[in-house]
Design a protein around this motif. Structure first.
Motif, PDB file in Angstrom:
ATOM      1  N   HIS A   1      45.575  35.881  52.785  1.00 27.81           N
ATOM      2  CA  HIS A   1      45.508  34.304  52.849  1.00 27.81           C
ATOM      3  C   HIS A   1      44.338  34.216  51.672  1.00 27.81           C
ATOM      4  CE1 HIS A   1      46.552  34.573  56.936  1.00 27.81           C
ATOM      5  NE2 HIS A   1      47.351  33.464  56.562  1.00 27.81           N
ATOM      6  N   THR A   2      43.442  35.041  51.408  1.00 26.97           N
ATOM      7  CA  THR A   2      42.216  35.238  50.593  1.00 26.97           C
ATOM      8  C   THR A   2      41.705  36.274  50.017  1.00 26.97           C
ATOM      9  OG1 THR A   2      40.526  35.353  52.388  1.00 26.97           O
ATOM     10  CG2 THR A   2      41.174  33.003  51.922  1.00 26.97           C
ATOM     11  N   THR A   3      41.187  36.338  49.018  1.00 30.73           N
ATOM     12  CA  THR A   3      40.504  37.629  48.227  1.00 30.73           C
ATOM     13  C   THR A   3      39.608  38.410  49.356  1.00 30.73           C
ATOM     14  OG1 THR A   3      40.686  36.572  46.016  1.00 30.73           O
ATOM     15  CG2 THR A   3      39.397  38.733  46.365  1.00 30.73           C
ATOM     16  N   THR A   4      39.028  37.558  49.922  1.00 29.13           N
ATOM     17  CA  THR A   4      38.059  38.096  50.977  1.00 29.13           C
ATOM     18  C   THR A   4      38.870  38.897  52.014  1.00 29.13           C
ATOM     19  OG1 THR A   4      36.444  36.417  50.452  1.00 29.13           O
ATOM     20  CG2 THR A   4      35.913  37.510  52.547  1.00 29.13           C
TER      21      THR A   4
ATOM     22  N   MET B   1      40.032  42.115  50.715  1.00 37.37           N
ATOM     23  CA  MET B   1      38.715  43.171  50.451  1.00 37.37           C
ATOM     24  C   MET B   1      38.306  43.674  52.089  1.00 37.37           C
ATOM     25  SD  MET B   1      37.955  43.379  47.532  1.00 37.37           S
ATOM     26  CE  MET B   1      39.886  42.991  46.962  1.00 37.37           C
ATOM     27  N   ALA B   2      38.462  42.784  53.098  1.00 40.05           N
ATOM     28  CA  ALA B   2      37.982  43.160  54.293  1.00 40.05           C
ATOM     29  C   ALA B   2      39.070  44.370  54.783  1.00 40.05           C
ATOM     30  CB  ALA B   2      38.043  41.975  55.301  1.00 40.05           C
TER      31      ALA B   2
ATOM     32  N   GLU C   1      41.216  46.179  52.952  1.00 39.33           N
ATOM     33  CA  GLU C   1      41.116  47.364  52.099  1.00 39.33           C
ATOM     34  C   GLU C   1      39.912  48.351  52.747  1.00 39.33           C
ATOM     35  OE1 GLU C   1      40.966  48.604  47.317  1.00 39.33           O
ATOM     36  OE2 GLU C   1      39.231  47.672  48.376  1.00 39.33           O
ATOM     37  N   LYS C   2      38.790  47.590  52.896  1.00 40.85           N
ATOM     38  CA  LYS C   2      37.599  48.398  53.563  1.00 40.85           C
ATOM     39  C   LYS C   2      37.790  49.049  54.850  1.00 40.85           C
ATOM     40  CE  LYS C   2      32.738  47.846  54.307  1.00 40.85           C
ATOM     41  NZ  LYS C   2      32.590  47.914  55.616  1.00 40.85           N
TER      42      LYS C   2
ATOM     43  N   LYS D   1      40.872  51.787  54.422  1.00 35.81           N
ATOM     44  CA  LYS D   1      40.233  53.180  54.036  1.00 35.81           C
ATOM     45  C   LYS D   1      39.326  54.024  54.901  1.00 35.81           C
ATOM     46  CE  LYS D   1      40.437  52.280  49.084  1.00 35.81           C
ATOM     47  NZ  LYS D   1      39.381  51.943  47.524  1.00 35.81           N
TER      48      LYS D   1
ATOM     49  N   LEU E   1      45.818  48.381  46.994  1.00 34.43           N
ATOM     50  CA  LEU E   1      46.217  47.031  46.431  1.00 34.43           C
ATOM     51  C   LEU E   1      46.946  47.018  45.218  1.00 34.43           C
ATOM     52  CD1 LEU E   1      42.531  45.385  47.342  1.00 34.43           C
ATOM     53  CD2 LEU E   1      44.452  44.945  48.382  1.00 34.43           C
ATOM     54  N   ILE E   2      47.619  46.139  45.373  1.00 30.10           N
ATOM     55  CA  ILE E   2      48.398  45.965  43.851  1.00 30.10           C
ATOM     56  C   ILE E   2      48.418  44.494  43.530  1.00 30.10           C
ATOM     57  CG2 ILE E   2      49.830  47.863  44.047  1.00 30.10           C
ATOM     58  CD1 ILE E   2      52.116  46.006  44.982  1.00 30.10           C
ATOM     59  N   PRO E   3      48.743  43.905  42.416  1.00 30.81           N
ATOM     60  CA  PRO E   3      48.956  42.531  42.050  1.00 30.81           C
ATOM     61  C   PRO E   3      50.481  41.940  42.794  1.00 30.81           C
ATOM     62  CG  PRO E   3      49.091  43.580  40.030  1.00 30.81           C
ATOM     63  CD  PRO E   3      49.039  44.782  41.084  1.00 30.81           C
TER      64      PRO E   3
ATOM     65  N   CYS F   1      47.238  34.526  48.082  1.00 25.38           N
ATOM     66  CA  CYS F   1      46.362  35.429  47.615  1.00 25.38           C
ATOM     67  C   CYS F   1      47.074  36.255  46.531  1.00 25.38           C
ATOM     68  CB  CYS F   1      45.570  36.445  48.402  1.00 25.38           C
ATOM     69  SG  CYS F   1      44.643  37.568  47.690  1.00 25.38           S
ATOM     70  N   GLY F   2      46.383  36.590  45.395  1.00 20.57           N
ATOM     71  CA  GLY F   2      47.028  37.286  44.218  1.00 20.57           C
ATOM     72  C   GLY F   2      47.015  38.762  44.527  1.00 20.57           C
ATOM     73  N   LEU F   3      46.777  39.276  45.424  1.00 19.33           N
ATOM     74  CA  LEU F   3      46.516  40.711  45.908  1.00 19.33           C
ATOM     75  C   LEU F   3      47.543  40.849  46.955  1.00 19.33           C
ATOM     76  CD1 LEU F   3      42.685  41.263  45.651  1.00 19.33           C
ATOM     77  CD2 LEU F   3      44.508  41.662  44.061  1.00 19.33           C
TER      78      LEU F   3
ATOM     79  N   PHE G   1      32.603  41.132  48.162  1.00 18.83           N
ATOM     80  CA  PHE G   1      32.741  41.589  49.473  1.00 18.83           C
ATOM     81  C   PHE G   1      31.593  42.521  50.238  1.00 18.83           C
ATOM     82  CE2 PHE G   1      34.555  43.754  53.359  1.00 18.83           C
ATOM     83  CZ  PHE G   1      34.972  42.558  53.903  1.00 18.83           C
TER      84      PHE G   1
ATOM     85  N   ILE H   1      43.371  32.179  44.564  1.00 15.60           N
ATOM     86  CA  ILE H   1      44.045  32.109  45.431  1.00 15.60           C
ATOM     87  C   ILE H   1      45.002  30.720  45.449  1.00 15.60           C
ATOM     88  CG2 ILE H   1      43.130  33.819  46.828  1.00 15.60           C
ATOM     89  CD1 ILE H   1      42.245  31.414  48.729  1.00 15.60           C
TER      90      ILE H   1
ATOM     91  N   GLU I   1      36.183  31.133  49.961  1.00 12.72           N
ATOM     92  CA  GLU I   1      36.710  30.763  48.948  1.00 12.72           C
ATOM     93  C   GLU I   1      36.792  29.044  48.893  1.00 12.72           C
ATOM     94  OE1 GLU I   1      38.001  33.036  50.513  1.00 12.72           O
ATOM     95  OE2 GLU I   1      38.480  34.839  49.161  1.00 12.72           O
TER      96      GLU I   1
END
Lengths: 75, 384
Positions: free
Chosen positions: A11-14, A17-18, A20-21, A24, A32-34, A43-45, B47, B227, B240
């Motif tokens: 839904h969001t970049t945040t 990021m959460a 991905e972290k 990992k 992550l990719i476009p 979201c663009g990711l 982040f 987004i 956001e």
């Protein structure tokens, strides 16, 4: 045509990021990719995995209580 | 040079803060604007900073922290977002113009505003708060500490009152973030507005807002978010929702380094050291003839801020002489807190404000005390 790759949307970049972290740190597969153009997501990711990795990833995400958009299979 | 104007902005910044800003400028992409290495690095850094600050403030979820330019922007966001025509808001004479001016503007749009008076020491009596409640009272907005006297508001008591009466509590933490240890997850504070460049030791131009889960604050500005590109409306998801436009990445990197510096040193120690400097300075100046010191010094905890005047002397002149003749930097005038100066009866002269951080020393304070002694003798005689 068979599924060649799977992406998780956010839904969001945040949120991405959460995700991905946490993935990992937990040793879960993917990166992550476009966002592929055929998917209209917020979201663009996107998080890319192989079809074989899907079950492990989704179970892991549930265990970690991670929020995300959808899981989309691409041909 | 002796810098005693920490309430205006902290100085010097820790080396780690300067390094973080420098390195970010060397390697920065734009967060949320792509999936290449530089953009992802920027997103990860933001982040990480969000997590670091949420942890520092005891917030339950990093996504409830949005980055802004400063406390003023955060307060504008909160007040214009939450208050609507027909609502009633309560505030105090302690407030900075970053609270008062948005409220005056909202008043013209049909918001009812009650301002609780402060006494001659600059202290507000909250025991009568219930008498000011109306059926349409929606918000209580308060500074956690006066930027003139350093006196703090008992936010736990006020917060319980707000919970009991279903009010939204908005707190201006411009002077307390980096001094007071917040535990927002368990606190009655609904919205906390902070700046990065004072007690948090970050660079200027970065701040933030915490919004409690379940409370929605609509944005003041809308636009690029990285987004929902094809939607005509700005995203509503935190953070956001409140972060339209490119964020201040070097500033956020510096702010994160500042917060890490505080964590490493320990908030308990910092608070102890700053309170000690506050007590030490007050103890040394209270007996100087011809000085008037403002505030309540019987309070159990105060921010390290002391405002004073040489009786009858323009505060700007005193501050100027301290800078030019003693190389001691203070802040004079009204400190953007006009109603507080009304309460202290210092509207005409303003006041000379000394503010400390744990990076100041007693040796520096001794020099300031001696300078005040000299100036009080000299200027006091001239005004006779």
């Amino acid at each position: 045509m068979s599924t060649t790759r799977v992406v998780v949307t956010f839904h969001t970049t945040t949120e991405a990021m959460a995700w991905e972290k946490a993935c990992k740190e937990a040793g879960l597969p993917g990166r992550l990719i476009p966002m592929p153009v055929q998917i209209r997501a917020e979201c663009g990711l996107a998080w890319l995995i192989t079809p074989q990795e899907k079950e492990c990833l989704i179970k892991g995400a549930a265990r970690l209580n991670l929020s995300y958009g959808n899981v989309v299979e691409l041909e | 040079m002796i810098y005693l104007d920490q309430a205006a902005t902290s100085y010097p910044k820790p080396p780690g803060v300067i390094q973080a800003v420098y390195e970010t400028l060397q390697h920065a992409g734009n967060s949320g604007r792509g999936a290449h290495h530089l953009s992802l690095s920027a997103s990860r850094l933001i982040f990480e900073a969000r997590c670091e600050i949420a942890d520092f403030l005891g917030a339950e979820d990093p996504s409830r922290i949005a980055f802004t330019a400063n406390a003023t922007e955060s307060l504008n966001l909160a007040l214009f977002g939450v208050l609507h025509s027909g609502d009633h808001v309560i505030t105090t004479e302690l407030e900075h113009n970053s609270v008062l001016r948005p409220l005056y503007s909202l008043e013209k749009r049909g918001v009812e505003v009650t301002i609780l008076p402060a006494n001659w020491q600059g202290v507000v009596d909250f025991s009568a708060l219930g008498n000011h409640l109306r059926s349409n009272t929606r918000v209580l907005v308060l500074t956690h500490a006066s930027n003139v006297t350093g006196n703090m508001v008992d936010m736990e008591w006020v917060g319980e009152f707000c919970r009991e009466h279903g009010l939204i509590l908005i707190v201006d933490a411009a002077q307390t973030a980096g001094f007071y240890t917040y535990d927002l997850k368990h606190s009655p504070i609904d919205i906390l507005c902070f700046t990065g460049h004072k007690g948090l030791y970050g660079p200027q131009g970065v701040g933030g807002i915490y919004v409690k889960p379940g409370l929605a604050v609509p944005p003041l500005k809308v636009g690029g978010s990285g987004i929902q590109t094809f939607s005509k409306t700005h995203p509503s998801q935190m953070p956001e929702a409140l972060e339209a436009g490119t964020l201040n990445l070097p500033g956020i990197a510096g702010l994160m380094a500042g917060v890490r510096y505080l964590k490493d040193r320990g908030m308990e120690l910092i608070c102890h050291e700053e309170c000690e400097l506050d007590r030490y300075f007050y103890g040394a100046i209270r007996e100087i003839p011809g000085l008037e010191v403002y505030g309540d010094f019987a309070a159990s905890i105060r921010c390290p801020i002391i405002a004073l005047n040489i009786l009858g002397v323009d505060s700007n002149l005193v501050s100027q002489l301290l800078a030019e003749e003693y190389d001691i930097y203070t802040r004079a005038g009204g400190h953007c807190a006009p109603l507080m100066h009304g309460a202290l009866r210092t509207r005409e002269l303003g006041a000379v404000r000394f503010s400390f951080s744990h990076r100041n020393t007693k040796f520096e304070l001794d020099s300031a005390v001696q300078a005040l002694r000299d100036l009080a003798l000299r200027l006091g005689r001239e005004t006779l």
